[in-house]
Structure formats: structure tokens, C-alpha cells
Design a protein around this motif. Structure first.
Motif: not given
Length: 413
Positions: A120-133
Motif C-alpha cells: 500500500g502507498a500509505d504509511g509503511n505499506g510495502a512496495i514492489m519494484i522491478d529492477n528492469a525499470e
RNA sequence: GGGGGAAUGUCCCGAGCGGCAAAGGGGGCGGACUGUAAAUCCGCUGGCUACGCCUUCGCAGGUUCGAGUCCUGCUUCCCCCA
């Protein structure tokens, strides 16, 4: 090192008490930082298979506790780095996966994190990213000038992942040699854009992670930290998570909740306490009580371990069902309707039936097992290799087929 | 560029006088004992329409009644010399 250090932050204290910590680049510094406010940390996962396996679970659990103690986790999918291939801990060059395979793997892997982390975007919500970016956009000359100049070949040659290959006189290709550079750069990228300051991973990742910490310093980021977990082995020294049929996968379609439950149920006595701390979220005093059980009573602790670990990954309902199926099958000798089932026509040979349900790899293999008395139909040992599945074998529409003491399935017509 | 060595059962390591489905480990699976544990002991571990047949020892040829084993060429890897 970890033993004489007593962490003050909730995060490090929890990890320390539960046995997740192997090495840290700066315990005191990280501890201090974790006390002073919300941190961001990441773990990278390469997309080399269509599911993560049990070896990846420890680091995912660290992210879980990281979030539980008020911090923000990042799961970094290695869409970019997988195109290069990590040489750490591998004897030989892995075949390069196609970009399509990597994408497919990535999408198949993603799902499990939702069980352990809250995105989630708020507080300490987890983030998923792809390093291909960012990795796929790097330009070679720019990369050499901006990043490459910070790396010393002399130093890289001393890293375990490289050194072991050289010592064993095994090929290490240039593309693999670059892996640690890319992983280091990931850390810097995340530090700059997401204020990430900690990277965690298995002990085999130590070299790659520490390189990232160094690169951050040279490229002027804030202070970065490295934290690794011990290698997962059983008390008798075997590597964890290898079974005859392959790895213990986390995706339910590759390794069923029932099998997963059984995997934990068969833990060695000596490992029960350690695994309860690492793979369940039960409170420590409860774990202490379970671990104190002696002799055959420790089986109760193993059932708790199996159910809790399964619930964490596959949900409470699936875990309870697996526990109930096991109870009926093993403790009451009944035929539980919830055993894994297969459809085979009446008249199917016993040998091919065993192959079809995955008990044997070939007819020859099945023949040997039948002859050695390992195969049972409805709990009766059958040693006749020419036996076929008959109408009379069906009880309430199903045949219970067993291999050895532990493997049971239902066959329906 | 010259000289020497290596590749074995598709899980790994590793023996192999011209008769070999190929020794021995490890791992895995099954059995006994137990507690669905560990340790220990025993069995299995290329495939099939199965007292027989088929396919395996880096690749391709050759010698031979018969080749993993001998000869020739090739590929890959390692070592020494330049």
C-alpha cells in the motif's frame, strides 16, 4: 558477534531473538537508526523459476517482521538482474533465460508476498519494484564512467562468488562477473529514490550486499547497511527443502498445502524450536513451551509448526484442512476425502497408476516398488505387478492408493 | 605455436586386463525398528509389451566375432613450455 550484542530496537531485537541474524555490517548503527524512525529495507528476488522455494522464505519473513515493527519493506523483483545471472553459490554458469520466461516467472512469483506483507502507498505499506525499470535503461559507456569506476577488480576477485569459481578452475563468464555491479547499483538506486537504507538476504548474498553498501558511500548516498541470515540446513546437516520430486515450492499449484504441511510435520526433533521461531509468528513464550516437550510429545509441537507455517502461506482454512486430512489418514487410518485425488479409468494397470499419480518415475520404477511391498490399495499391500484397478476397489467412489507410509492419494474413475 | 592430461550410468563424486547394463561412495526412494523424528540395519536406484528385448561411457568414423576399453579425426576443459 550476535550473541554479545543486545539490540534495543524492536526490529533487531525480534530478528535476534528469533534467530534470523547471521551477519550485519554495523549492528549498533543499524540498531540506533531503527529506533529513531521508520526505515526502508529491501530484499531482491531473482526470477529464475516460476515459484520461490523454501530457501527464500527466511528473507521474506525478515521483511515481514520489518514491517511488523513499523518499517517499510520493498520486494525487489529481479526482472533485470535475472537476465544476467547471479554466480553466487553456483558451480557453473546457469543457462540464460529468455526475457519472456523471466517475465512469466516474475508474475508467477509475485503472489506469495501478499501473504506475508501488506502492500500500500500509505504509511509503511510495502512496495514492489522491478529492477528492469532502471537496469535495462543503462547505457554502457555512462555506466562504466558513473558506476564502473568505483569497482576495483582486485577486490572483486577476492569475493567468494568469484574466488570459488577461479579456485575450482571453473568458467566464470564476463556477464556473470557483472552481476554484483548491477546488484550494488540497485541498492544505490533504491537508496536515492525510495530512501532505502538496508538490504537483507541469505548469507550467500553477503558479498553482493556489502558491495552495494560500498558503492553507496562512494556515490554519496546516506549510510547503507547489510544484514544476512544463516544458511538453512537441518540439524543433521542436510540442505533444506530438497525432496525427491524437487524443491519445496511456495506456490500452491506447484506444491500443495497438504504437501507443505507434511513437509513441516516431518521436521527433525532437533529443529522444531528453531523452525518455530523462523517460520511461524507464534509468540516466543508459546514456542518455548512447545519446544520443551520431550520424547514423542514433541510431535504435538511439530503439528503446531506444520499448521502455523502452512497458515502463514496458504491461509488458516487450508492449513486446518491439511491438518485434519493428516489426522484422519495417519492417526485414525481412515480414508480422508481431502487427500489429493486423480482421475483414472477402471482397468488402469497398477504400475501405470503409480506413475500417473507421481509415486514412480517409470513403469520399471513402479514395478520395483510394488515388488518391494511399498504399494497399497485401500491399505492392503499389493505385490502383484499385473494388478489392475477394478470396480470392487472403489469405496464410496474412490480408491486409496498409498506409496510407503507417508504418500497417499485418492483415485476416482 | 609446441608438449602432456581429462571427459563414464542425464542428481553428484568416481573405478573400469577387449566380453559390461558397467565396481565403490554420496544423495534419493522403499522396507525393518520407532513417534509420520533422528540414529542403525536391509533392499532398489537406464527403459520396455520383461525368464527376453532396446538404449547408454564428449562427438564422428575405423579395427574386431565382440569396444567405455585399441586406432583416426573433431569438440570442450585443464596443466607445462613459448
Amino acid at each position: 558477534m550476535t550473541s554479545q550484542f543486545s539490540p534495543k530496537s524492536d526490529f533487531l531485537r525480534t530478528l535476534h531473538e528469533r534467530g534470523y541474524i547471521h551477519q550485519c555490517s554495523d549492528f549498533e548503527g543499524l540498531d540506533e537508526k531503527a529506533r529513531s524512525g521508520m526505515l526502508t529495507a529491501y530484499v531482491g528476488y531473482d526470477c529464475t523459476a516460476s515459484s520461490l522455494h523454501i530457501g527464500n522464505l527466511i528473507s521474506a519473513m525478515m521483511l515481514h517482521w520489518f514491517q511488523q515493527t513499523g518499517h517499510r519493506p520493498i520486494t525487489l523483483m529481479g526482472g533485470g538482474t535475472t537476465r544476467v545471472g547471479d554466480p553466487s553459490g553456483k558451480d557453473e554458469t546457469r543457462k540464460l533465460l529468455t526475457v519472456d520466461q523471466i517475465e512469466a516467472n516474475k508474475n508467477s512469483i509475485k503472489g506469495v508476498f501478499g501473504k506475508l506483507l501488506t502492500y500500500g502507498a500509505d504509511g509503511n505499506g510495502a512496495i514492489m519494484i522491478d529492477n528492469a525499470e532502471w537496469l535495462t535503461k543503462l547505457n554502457y559507456i555512462d555506466m562504466l564512467r558513473d558506476i564502473g569506476r568505483h569497482f576495483s577488480i582486485n577486490r572483486m576477485l577476492t569475493m567468494d562468488s568469484v574466488k570459488l569459481r577461479l579456485e575450482r578452475e571453473q568458467e566464470l563468464s564476463f556477464i556473470e562477473f557483472n552481476y554484483m555491479i548491477l546488484q550494488s547499483y540497485d541498492f544505490v538506486e533504491l537508496a536515492r529514490n525510495y530512501n532505502c537504507s538496508l538490504q537483507m538476504g541469505g548469507s550467500d548474498q553477503w558479498g553482493n550486499i556489502v558491495n552495494g553498501v560500498d558503492l553507496g558511500r562512494r556515490m554519496g548516498t546516506h549510510q547503507l547497511y547489510a544484514l544476512t541470515t544463516p544458511l538453512l540446513t537441518t540439524a543433521s546437516g542436510a540442505k533444506m527443502g530438497k525432496t525427491a520430486s524437487g524443491a519445496v515450492w511456495l506456490n500452491a499449484d506447484m506444491f500443495s498445502p497438504y504437501d507443505y504441511w507434511q513437509f513441516w510435520r516431518n521436521t527433525e526433533d532437533a529443529d522444531v524450536g528453531r523452525f518455530l521461531k523462523l517460520f511461524t509468528i507464534l509468540p516466543l513464550d508459546e514456542i518455548a513451551r512447545l519446544t520443551a516437550l520431550a520424547g514423542s510429545e514433541i510431535n504435538e509441537a511439530k503439528k503446531v509448526l506444520a499448521t502455523e507455517a502452512t497458515a502463514l502461506l496458504h491461509g488458516r482454512a487450508a492449513a486446518e484442512e491439511a491438518a485434519e486430512t493428516a489426522r484422519k489418514t495417519f492417526e485414525e487410518g481412515m480414508t480422508a476425502e481431502t487427500l489429493p485425488s486423480f482421475n483414472l479409468p477402471i482397468g488402469t494397470g497398477l504400475l501405470s497408476a503409480n506413475v500417473a499419480v507421481g509415486f514412480a518415475t517409470s513403469n520399471s520404477n513402479a514395478r520395483q516398488l510394488v515388488e518391494s511391498g511399498a504399494v497399497r490399495i485401500n491399505d492392503v499391500v499389493i505385490t502383484d505387478t499385473r494388478r489392475v484397478l477394478m470396480e470392487e476397489d472403489f469405496r464410496d467412489g474412490a480408491i486409496k492408493l498409498s506409496m510407503g507410509k507417508k504418500k497417499h492419494v485418492l483415485i476416482k474413475a
